[in-house]
Write a protein that holds these residues in place. Sequence first.
Motif, short mmCIF file in Angstrom:
data_model
loop_
_atom_site.label_atom_id
_atom_site.label_comp_id
_atom_site.label_asym_id
_atom_site.label_seq_id
_atom_site.Cartn_x
_atom_site.Cartn_y
_atom_site.Cartn_z
N GLN A 39 -11.64 -6.61 -3.04
CA GLN A 39 -12.35 -7.80 -4.43
C GLN A 39 -13.95 -8.08 -3.86
OE1 GLN A 39 -10.46 -11.08 -6.35
NE2 GLN A 39 -11.64 -10.18 -8.29
N ALA A 40 -14.74 -7.56 -4.05
CA ALA A 40 -15.87 -7.99 -3.63
C ALA A 40 -16.55 -8.78 -3.75
CB ALA A 40 -16.95 -6.40 -3.95
N PRO A 41 -17.02 -10.36 -2.95
CA PRO A 41 -17.57 -11.27 -3.12
C PRO A 41 -17.87 -11.02 -4.84
CG PRO A 41 -18.19 -10.76 -0.99
CD PRO A 41 -17.49 -9.71 -1.69
N GLY A 42 -17.68 -12.24 -6.05
CA GLY A 42 -18.33 -12.35 -7.27
C GLY A 42 -17.72 -10.93 -8.07
N LYS A 43 -17.09 -10.16 -7.14
CA LYS A 43 -17.31 -8.93 -8.07
C LYS A 43 -15.47 -8.54 -8.55
CE LYS A 43 -21.22 -7.94 -6.85
NZ LYS A 43 -22.28 -7.80 -8.33
N GLY A 44 -15.63 -7.60 -9.21
CA GLY A 44 -13.61 -7.30 -9.56
C GLY A 44 -13.42 -6.44 -8.69
N LEU A 45 -11.71 -6.28 -9.72
CA LEU A 45 -10.95 -5.09 -8.73
C LEU A 45 -11.25 -4.34 -8.35
CD1 LEU A 45 -8.00 -7.34 -10.29
CD2 LEU A 45 -8.88 -7.87 -8.11
N GLU A 46 -11.50 -3.63 -7.19
CA GLU A 46 -11.20 -2.06 -7.15
C GLU A 46 -10.31 -1.24 -6.19
OE1 GLU A 46 -14.39 0.45 -4.75
OE2 GLU A 46 -14.03 -0.90 -4.18
N TRP A 47 -9.10 -0.44 -7.08
CA TRP A 47 -8.26 0.37 -6.12
C TRP A 47 -8.66 0.88 -4.82
CZ3 TRP A 47 -6.58 5.43 -5.99
CH2 TRP A 47 -5.10 5.48 -5.05
N VAL A 48 -8.11 0.58 -3.40
CA VAL A 48 -7.84 1.53 -2.15
C VAL A 48 -7.37 2.11 -2.66
CG1 VAL A 48 -8.50 1.40 0.14
CG2 VAL A 48 -9.22 -0.81 -1.24
N GLY A 49 -6.02 1.98 -2.43
CA GLY A 49 -5.31 3.56 -2.06
C GLY A 49 -3.80 2.99 -2.18
N ARG A 50 -3.11 3.76 -2.46
CA ARG A 50 -1.26 3.37 -2.09
C ARG A 50 -0.94 4.85 -1.28
NH1 ARG A 50 0.81 6.60 -7.97
NH2 ARG A 50 0.48 8.38 -7.80
N ILE A 51 0.43 4.42 -1.26
CA ILE A 51 1.06 5.42 -0.16
C ILE A 51 3.28 5.02 -1.24
CG2 ILE A 51 2.43 3.21 1.13
CD1 ILE A 51 2.48 5.84 3.75
N THR A 52 3.22 6.36 -0.92
CA THR A 52 4.68 6.08 -1.53
C THR A 52 5.60 6.15 -0.64
OG1 THR A 52 5.25 8.83 -1.07
CG2 THR A 52 3.56 8.40 -3.10
N SER A 57 7.58 11.37 1.02
CA SER A 57 6.90 12.20 1.84
C SER A 57 5.87 11.41 2.48
CB SER A 57 6.77 13.38 1.68
OG SER A 57 8.01 14.13 1.67
N TYR A 58 6.15 9.58 1.54
CA TYR A 58 5.15 9.02 2.40
C TYR A 58 4.02 9.12 2.24
CZ TYR A 58 8.91 7.17 5.48
OH TYR A 58 10.26 6.11 5.27
N SER A 59 3.62 9.93 0.67
CA SER A 59 2.17 10.69 0.75
C SER A 59 1.54 9.80 0.07
CB SER A 59 2.37 11.78 -0.71
OG SER A 59 3.09 10.98 -2.12
N THR A 60 -0.39 10.16 0.75
CA THR A 60 -1.07 8.93 0.02
C THR A 60 -2.47 9.49 -0.98
OG1 THR A 60 -2.21 9.03 2.25
CG2 THR A 60 -0.79 7.56 2.26
N ASP A 61 -3.00 8.41 -1.34
CA ASP A 61 -4.19 8.70 -2.37
C ASP A 61 -5.06 7.80 -2.24
OD1 ASP A 61 -1.37 9.00 -5.08
OD2 ASP A 61 -2.98 10.73 -4.18
N TYR A 62 -6.07 8.42 -2.32
CA TYR A 62 -7.02 6.88 -2.07
C TYR A 62 -8.38 6.54 -3.09
CZ TYR A 62 -5.17 6.93 2.25
OH TYR A 62 -4.23 7.16 2.95
#
Lengths: 119, 110
Positions: A39-52, A57-62
């Motif tokens: 969350q940038a200052p004064g801004k909304g939420l932004e998804w960065v990524g996740r790991i399973t 197999s610990y896959s990732t999305d970004y």
Amino acid sequence: EVQLVESGGGVVQPGESLRLSCGASGFTFSRHYMDWVRQAPGKGLEWVGRITGRPQSYSTDYAASVRGRFIISRDDSNNSLFLQMSSLKIEDTAIYYCARDTVSGIDFWGQGTLVTVSS
Amino acid sequence: QSVLTQPPSASGTPGQTVTISCSGSTSNIGYSIITWYQQFPGTAPRLVIHYDDQRPSGVPDRFSGSKSGTSASLAISGLQSGDEAVYYCSTWDATLNERVFGGGTRLTVL
């Protein structure tokens, strides 16, 4: 009680790298996907990524905005989540939240750690 | 520009019911489960609705969610001053392969 505690934030210059950590407790960490959201200052939420988890197999999305620059990893033996950030840009300045993911989406958030990218 | 569209602000008087909308597409709201979050200044978001319309334990029954097609709504009845916060909708986007959030709606209790 579910707890997520982020650490590693700070002030860096553009182009530098930084590694964030998140310690988890109060739930079976290895069974959950885990996310980073910012969350940038004064801004909304932004998804960065996740790991399973291990079964996936610990896959990732970004998010497209960080793909190729950020890497998410985890250490299930120590209930820890990591975010390796490289080639940081001024627009990466934000509070970074570690979050627990479930079938229905993110259900619990840490308190966040502030990353400031400034020259 | 957020993938999910929310009004930037909403308001109501104590006791009223306020509804916050979240509009998307067949690749996100029309595809996956909606969650809603409440965020007070300086704090982390808190889950208030999951599985489109289910309240997690501890969330008052004044909060309710609904979804139809590519739109979702969060309704807060019996509005209280303590409900003043920013509310975000979120879901998974199958085309982007990303979790997406609405831009947030700042709720003011007049």
